[in-house]
Design a protein around this motif. Sequence first.
Motif, mmCIF file in Angstrom:
data_model
loop_
_atom_site.group_PDB
_atom_site.id
_atom_site.type_symbol
_atom_site.label_atom_id
_atom_site.label_comp_id
_atom_site.label_asym_id
_atom_site.label_seq_id
_atom_site.Cartn_x
_atom_site.Cartn_y
_atom_site.Cartn_z
ATOM 1 N N ALA A 33 0.814 -1.218 0.000
ATOM 2 C CA ALA A 33 0.000 0.000 0.000
ATOM 3 C C ALA A 33 0.845 1.264 0.000
ATOM 4 C CB ALA A 33 -0.935 -0.005 1.212
ATOM 5 N N GLY A 34 2.164 1.079 0.071
ATOM 6 C CA GLY A 34 3.055 2.233 0.071
ATOM 7 C C GLY A 34 3.030 3.018 1.364
ATOM 8 N N LEU A 35 2.672 2.350 2.469
ATOM 9 C CA LEU A 35 2.594 3.015 3.771
ATOM 10 C C LEU A 35 3.917 2.904 4.520
ATOM 11 C CD1 LEU A 35 -0.921 1.718 4.882
ATOM 12 C CD2 LEU A 35 -0.369 3.982 3.965
ATOM 13 N N ALA A 36 4.262 3.957 5.244
ATOM 14 C CA ALA A 36 5.500 3.954 6.022
ATOM 15 C C ALA A 36 5.316 3.308 7.389
ATOM 16 C CB ALA A 36 6.002 5.383 6.198
ATOM 17 N N THR A 37 4.106 2.891 7.714
ATOM 18 C CA THR A 37 3.814 2.263 9.005
ATOM 19 C C THR A 37 4.667 1.016 9.200
ATOM 20 O OG1 THR A 37 1.517 3.026 8.865
ATOM 21 C CG2 THR A 37 1.990 1.261 10.433
ATOM 22 N N GLN A 38 5.288 0.906 10.362
ATOM 23 C CA GLN A 38 6.146 -0.236 10.668
ATOM 24 C C GLN A 38 5.316 -1.361 11.283
ATOM 25 O OE1 GLN A 38 9.559 0.783 13.034
ATOM 26 N NE2 GLN A 38 10.213 -1.343 13.320
ATOM 27 N N ALA A 39 5.504 -2.582 10.791
ATOM 28 C CA ALA A 39 4.736 -3.738 11.266
ATOM 29 C C ALA A 39 5.427 -4.409 12.445
ATOM 30 C CB ALA A 39 4.547 -4.741 10.144
ATOM 31 N N HIS A 40 4.639 -4.867 13.406
ATOM 32 C CA HIS A 40 5.139 -5.592 14.577
ATOM 33 C C HIS A 40 4.158 -6.731 14.875
ATOM 34 C CE1 HIS A 40 7.687 -2.053 15.671
ATOM 35 N NE2 HIS A 40 6.659 -1.385 15.183
ATOM 36 N N THR A 41 4.618 -7.686 15.666
ATOM 37 C CA THR A 41 3.726 -8.752 16.103
ATOM 38 C C THR A 41 4.065 -9.198 17.514
ATOM 39 O OG1 THR A 41 2.801 -10.925 15.537
ATOM 40 C CG2 THR A 41 5.153 -10.631 15.187
ATOM 41 N N GLY A 42 3.066 -9.670 18.217
ATOM 42 C CA GLY A 42 3.272 -10.266 19.533
ATOM 43 C C GLY A 42 3.119 -9.303 20.695
ATOM 44 N N GLU A 43 2.926 -9.906 21.853
ATOM 45 C CA GLU A 43 2.668 -9.149 23.077
ATOM 46 C C GLU A 43 3.867 -8.312 23.502
ATOM 47 O OE1 GLU A 43 -0.145 -10.475 26.595
ATOM 48 O OE2 GLU A 43 1.802 -11.448 26.787
ATOM 49 N N ALA A 44 5.077 -8.863 23.374
ATOM 50 C CA ALA A 44 6.272 -8.136 23.794
ATOM 51 C C ALA A 44 6.457 -6.863 22.977
ATOM 52 C CB ALA A 44 7.506 -9.034 23.675
ATOM 53 N N ALA A 45 6.197 -6.939 21.681
ATOM 54 C CA ALA A 45 6.332 -5.758 20.823
ATOM 55 C C ALA A 45 5.331 -4.681 21.227
ATOM 56 C CB ALA A 45 6.134 -6.149 19.366
ATOM 57 N N LEU A 46 4.112 -5.096 21.529
ATOM 58 C CA LEU A 46 3.088 -4.135 21.931
ATOM 59 C C LEU A 46 3.449 -3.477 23.261
ATOM 60 C CD1 LEU A 46 0.382 -2.884 21.229
ATOM 61 C CD2 LEU A 46 -0.741 -4.755 22.442
ATOM 62 N N GLU A 47 3.925 -4.273 24.206
ATOM 63 C CA GLU A 47 4.341 -3.719 25.497
ATOM 64 C C GLU A 47 5.454 -2.697 25.316
ATOM 65 O OE1 GLU A 47 4.979 -6.494 28.810
ATOM 66 O OE2 GLU A 47 3.928 -7.991 27.641
ATOM 67 N N ALA A 48 6.429 -2.997 24.466
ATOM 68 C CA ALA A 48 7.553 -2.086 24.246
ATOM 69 C C ALA A 48 7.072 -0.768 23.635
ATOM 70 C CB ALA A 48 8.588 -2.743 23.342
ATOM 71 N N LEU A 49 6.133 -0.842 22.709
ATOM 72 C CA LEU A 49 5.640 0.376 22.067
ATOM 73 C C LEU A 49 4.860 1.257 23.039
ATOM 74 C CD1 LEU A 49 4.502 -1.075 18.623
ATOM 75 C CD2 LEU A 49 6.275 0.661 18.979
ATOM 76 N N VAL A 50 3.989 0.662 23.843
ATOM 77 C CA VAL A 50 3.187 1.488 24.757
ATOM 78 C C VAL A 50 4.040 2.040 25.893
ATOM 79 C CG1 VAL A 50 1.068 0.252 24.204
ATOM 80 C CG2 VAL A 50 2.379 -0.437 26.204
ATOM 81 N N ALA A 51 5.134 1.379 26.209
ATOM 82 C CA ALA A 51 6.006 1.848 27.287
ATOM 83 C C ALA A 51 7.046 2.844 26.797
ATOM 84 C CB ALA A 51 6.706 0.661 27.946
ATOM 85 N N GLY A 52 7.259 2.905 25.486
ATOM 86 C CA GLY A 52 8.317 3.742 24.931
ATOM 87 C C GLY A 52 7.831 5.090 24.438
ATOM 88 N N ASP A 53 8.600 5.661 23.488
ATOM 89 C CA ASP A 53 8.334 7.012 23.006
ATOM 90 C C ASP A 53 7.312 7.070 21.870
ATOM 91 O OD1 ASP A 53 10.220 7.941 24.804
ATOM 92 O OD2 ASP A 53 11.876 7.757 23.365
ATOM 93 N N ALA A 54 6.767 5.925 21.484
ATOM 94 C CA ALA A 54 5.848 5.908 20.347
ATOM 95 C C ALA A 54 4.518 6.587 20.650
ATOM 96 C CB ALA A 54 5.594 4.466 19.903
ATOM 97 N N CYS A 55 4.191 6.760 21.924
ATOM 98 C CA CYS A 55 2.902 7.362 22.293
ATOM 99 C C CYS A 55 2.996 7.978 23.675
ATOM 100 C CB CYS A 55 1.797 6.304 22.274
ATOM 101 S SG CYS A 55 2.088 4.953 23.435
ATOM 102 N N ASP A 56 2.117 8.929 23.950
ATOM 103 C CA ASP A 56 1.996 9.450 25.317
ATOM 104 C C ASP A 56 0.649 9.100 25.936
ATOM 105 O OD1 ASP A 56 0.112 11.414 24.351
ATOM 106 O OD2 ASP A 56 1.790 12.679 23.770
ATOM 107 N N THR A 57 -0.255 8.547 25.101
ATOM 108 C CA THR A 57 -1.596 8.184 25.548
ATOM 109 C C THR A 57 -1.927 6.804 25.004
ATOM 110 O OG1 THR A 57 -2.297 10.500 25.529
ATOM 111 C CG2 THR A 57 -4.043 8.839 25.467
ATOM 112 N N VAL A 58 -2.545 5.968 25.843
ATOM 113 C CA VAL A 58 -2.886 4.609 25.437
ATOM 114 C C VAL A 58 -4.371 4.369 25.688
ATOM 115 C CG1 VAL A 58 -2.502 2.147 25.846
ATOM 116 C CG2 VAL A 58 -0.564 3.742 25.922
ATOM 117 N N ILE A 59 -5.090 3.978 24.631
ATOM 118 C CA ILE A 59 -6.487 3.564 24.775
ATOM 119 C C ILE A 59 -6.493 2.044 24.864
ATOM 120 C CG2 ILE A 59 -8.770 3.524 23.714
ATOM 121 C CD1 ILE A 59 -8.078 6.158 22.350
#
Length: 401
Positions: free
Chosen positions: A75-101
């Motif tokens: 689709a030509g998107l720059a979005t980076q793909a991840h999988t699994g629980e550990a990857a999700l935990e790292a993203l929500v705990a890191g600099d990728a976001c300041d708010t989590v729904i």
Amino acid sequence: MTSVRTIAVLGATGSIGASALDVIARHPDRLRTSVLSAGTQVDALLALCASHRPAHAVIADESCFAALRDGLRDAGLATQAHTGEAALEALVAGDACDTVIAAIVGAAGLRSTLAAARAGKRLLLANKESLVLAGELLMAAANGANAEIIPIDSEHNAVFQCLRSRQTQGDVRRIVLTASGGPFRGRSRESLASVTREQAIAHPKWSMGPKISVDSATLMNKGLELIEAHHLFDIPGEKLGVLVHPQSLVHSLVEFVDGSTLAQLGLPDMRTSLAVGLGWPQRIESGVAGLDLLAQGRLDFEAPDTEAFPCLRLAWQALEAGGTAPAVLNAANEVAVSAFLQGRIGFLAIPALVEDALARLPAAPAESLEALLATDAQARRLTEHAVSQLAQSQAIPTPHE
């Protein structure tokens, strides 16, 4: 100048995720979707990535990772793909976001919710299991990291808003959650023996998934919300109450020691509470119309019938017992509701199975997440065995008097 809030939407392909993305899209100058996650719905996640252009997308099912990665690339998107629980935990705990729904359904959302709390994020909480199963752990983590938890269930969000007028915890005399009463309000316990799956999931006010709809029909949903409120607002069970309010316009009430009672009213639309969580302390447009009380006509209130709907009574008991009891309640209920939806047991077997699990697994201290998950697994095994026996006998037990 208002800074842009970067938001991770966990459970993006569900109904809460859709409502959240609708609100976010209304405020491109102040809200940006940075992380989207889904369980197995790759095509739906790809479509959301095309619309909202997050920096990261996470698919829980590792077998779907290649489809997500390749779909984003094609689709030509720059979005980076991840999988699994550990990857999700790292993203929500890191600099990728300041708010989590946190809108992942079930225990699957527990670890990512805890990770966000430990990282001190603003946490818009819709995942019931985080509080019912591990409320003590979650609130301790949030308090230790100065995380800001804003509940987005309509009832708890209403309490959150009403409590803004207090000065101290001692100002509150009582918190009252409202319940629609579900599709079977006013019916006797005997008349509920033969209700069908289709009748149970036909909620009169809210559009929800089958499991939550059945929980509303049994009033277990309100019982779970009592346990959540206890943890969220640090208030003892004896100061919590429930009123049945079929119009679902008054979402909760808070009574103060001076005799004042504040209520939050609004149309039954999740976007209101999401807008509160995303914009607080400011108010932002949600896309929800104002409430026309003249058009609505009347507001009714009545006491819940715990004889016909004993799940509410069982939740009170689990709250009072504390420790692992709410985890047992939640796990047994999930297994029983699943069995009912599959047509293996009758409606009245749900509270009977939950009561049996609570009796057979006495409360123990909730010392760690591992201990709670072990209790959860034990309660599921016990209840599944009871369901199998019940299905074989074709007998449907009724709750104890």
